[in-house]
Design an enzyme around this catalytic site. Structure first.
Site, short mmCIF file in Angstrom:
data_model
loop_
_atom_site.label_atom_id
_atom_site.label_comp_id
_atom_site.label_asym_id
_atom_site.label_seq_id
_atom_site.Cartn_x
_atom_site.Cartn_y
_atom_site.Cartn_z
N TRP A 95 -7.11 -2.09 5.14
CA TRP A 95 -5.91 -1.41 5.67
C TRP A 95 -6.27 -0.49 6.82
O TRP A 95 -5.53 -0.41 7.80
CB TRP A 95 -5.14 -0.70 4.56
CG TRP A 95 -4.53 -1.71 3.62
CD1 TRP A 95 -4.83 -1.89 2.31
CD2 TRP A 95 -3.55 -2.72 3.95
NE1 TRP A 95 -4.09 -2.94 1.80
CE2 TRP A 95 -3.30 -3.46 2.79
CE3 TRP A 95 -2.86 -3.06 5.13
CZ2 TRP A 95 -2.39 -4.53 2.75
CZ3 TRP A 95 -1.95 -4.12 5.09
CH2 TRP A 95 -1.74 -4.84 3.91
N ASP A 136 -2.35 7.19 5.14
CA ASP A 136 -1.64 6.02 4.62
C ASP A 136 -1.75 6.06 3.10
O ASP A 136 -2.72 5.58 2.53
CB ASP A 136 -2.27 4.75 5.19
CG ASP A 136 -1.64 3.48 4.60
OD1 ASP A 136 -0.75 3.58 3.73
OD2 ASP A 136 -2.06 2.38 5.03
N LYS A 189 4.58 -0.20 -3.83
CA LYS A 189 3.44 -0.05 -4.75
C LYS A 189 3.73 1.01 -5.81
O LYS A 189 3.81 0.68 -6.97
CB LYS A 189 2.19 0.26 -3.96
CG LYS A 189 1.65 -1.04 -3.36
CD LYS A 189 1.05 -0.91 -2.01
CE LYS A 189 0.84 -2.32 -1.45
NZ LYS A 189 0.38 -2.30 -0.07
C1 LIG Z 1 0.19 -2.61 1.11
C2 LIG Z 1 -0.43 -1.67 2.07
C3 LIG Z 1 -0.07 -1.64 3.42
C4 LIG Z 1 0.92 -2.63 4.01
O1 LIG Z 1 2.18 -2.31 3.56
P1 LIG Z 1 3.49 -3.10 4.08
O2 LIG Z 1 4.56 -2.24 3.51
O3 LIG Z 1 3.41 -4.47 3.51
O4 LIG Z 1 3.47 -3.10 5.56
C5 LIG Z 1 -0.66 -0.71 4.24
N1 LIG Z 1 -1.57 0.16 3.77
C6 LIG Z 1 -1.94 0.18 2.48
C7 LIG Z 1 -2.94 1.18 2.01
C8 LIG Z 1 -1.38 -0.72 1.59
O5 LIG Z 1 -1.74 -0.71 0.30
#
Ligand SMILES: *Cc1c(COP(=O)(O)O)cnc(C)c1O
Length: 356
Positions: A102, A170, A194
């Protein structure tokens, strides 16, 4: 009806109480005669839902008043672009900590707008730890990191110190899983699918003074200021996602808030790691002090047993344990809504499978 234990990394398990409320309210939300999906986003019913979600999330995370809370779309991936577009503010470089898949995606997008200085990387050991030393550039517009790498299963147990340079995080896969001090961050973002709610909603928490200046050519929809000034209603927001997220925030409050959730998450992760460490049949590659509480990758000593493992798990109502294609093996995502019983059932099965 059978509810399975869903170990998916995302979209992921939701609290059953939340789903039950959504079911009860599906056709007629609070006497409105409508489903939330059918409501005007500017009507008083939906405004009350959105305001309730905002105030509950503010309370759960103790978000200071000088931070805006935005309900956006485009996922965490859109934030990979929105962050440089909005936070560069005339500067030409940003610092990024590279801890895995990521981080790499965030870096790739930032490179379209500025010089990226890699302040630290754990690539030397295949992204199996969180780097402790940072080479920060005091002129950087911001420092970006991924507190929990969902694929690699690496989580920072501390917040990097960046002085006056705003820290951007993030938190897609660990927001609301542990106590955080929002004032240490310039911006926090997370895709909802998530640890919050359904896919389609993205949460951004941003310090007010960081918004207002965008790079030339920034689309209106990518400007935080526009969303902040319009209270996330510049255009139609993801109304049903906000509603479900609001129910999840209420569920968190009813269940003791973040502290209670963190204690439960520590217990669940410990159950799984303690077992992994007690056997050489399974293996988790991450440095012990940097192991994620949310996403736990592990391999079987003999990879030819992977299929049998997944099949056996499925027969016991445990699904989505297959690891990410870049890592292989297995991965158990055990977000807030995964009950302790689910983790216990997984460990029981793992023992049984290893001893068979
Ligand atoms: C799943 C995830 C993303 C991507 O998320 P989307 O909502 O599908 O764009 C980005 N960063 C992390 C840490 C993730 O777990």
């Amino acid at each position: 009806m059978t509810r399975i234990y869903n170990f998916s990394a995302g979209p992921a398990v939701l609290p059953v109480e939340v789903l039950e409320t959504a079911r009860e309210e599906m056709l007629d939300w609070h006497g409105s005669g409508m489903s939330v999906m059918e409501m005007s986003h500017r009507g008083k019913e939906f405004m009350a839902i959105a305001q309730g979600a905002e105030s509950d999330l503010r309370e759960l995370l103790s978000i200071p008043e000088n931070y805006k809370l935005l309900f956006l779309q485009g996922g965490a991936s859109a934030q990979f672009s929105m962050i440089p577009m909005n936070l560069l503010r005339g500067k030409s470089s940003a610092d990024y900590i590279n801890t895995g898949e990521w981080s790499k995606k965030a870096i790739g997008e930032a490179k379209k707008y500025c010089t990226v200085n890699i302040a630290a990387t754990s690539e030397d050991r295949k992204f199996t730890y969180a780097p402790k030393e940072l080479k920060l550039n005091p002129d950087a517009a911001y420092v970006h990191y991924t507190p929990n790498e969902t694929i690699g299963g690496v989580e920072f147990d501390w917040v990097p110190e960046t002085g006056n340079v705003p820290l951007v995080a993030d938190m897609s896969s660990n927001i609301l899983s542990r106590r955080i001090d929002v004032s240490k961050f310039g911006l926090i973002y997370a895709g909802a699918q998530k640890n919050i709610g359904p896919a389609g909603l993205t949460i951004v928490i941003v310090r007010e003074d960081l918004i207002g200046e965008t790079v030339k050519g920034t689309p209106t929809m990518f400007d935080y200021r526009i969303h902040a000034e319009n209270e996330s209603m510049y255009n139609t927001p993801p109304t049903y996602g906000i509603y479900i997220a609001g129910l999840v925030f209420k569920w968190l409050k009813d269940n003791g808030g973040i502290d209670a959730m963190e204690a439960k998450n520590i217990e669940k992760a410990k159950t799984l790691y303690d077992y992994l460490d007690s056997t050489d049949f399974y293996h988790n590659p991450v440095a012990v002090e940097d192991r994620s509480r949310m996403n736990i990758p592990f391999t079987l000593k003999d990879a030819s047993l992977d299929e049998a493992f997944l099949k056996g798990a499925k027969a016991r109502n445990m699904v989505q344990l297959k690891g990410h294609r870049s890592v292989g093996g297995m991965r158990a995502s055990i977000y807030n809504a995964m009950p302790v019983e689910g983790v216990n059932a997984l460990v029981e099965f793992m023992k049984e499978f290893a001893n068979a």
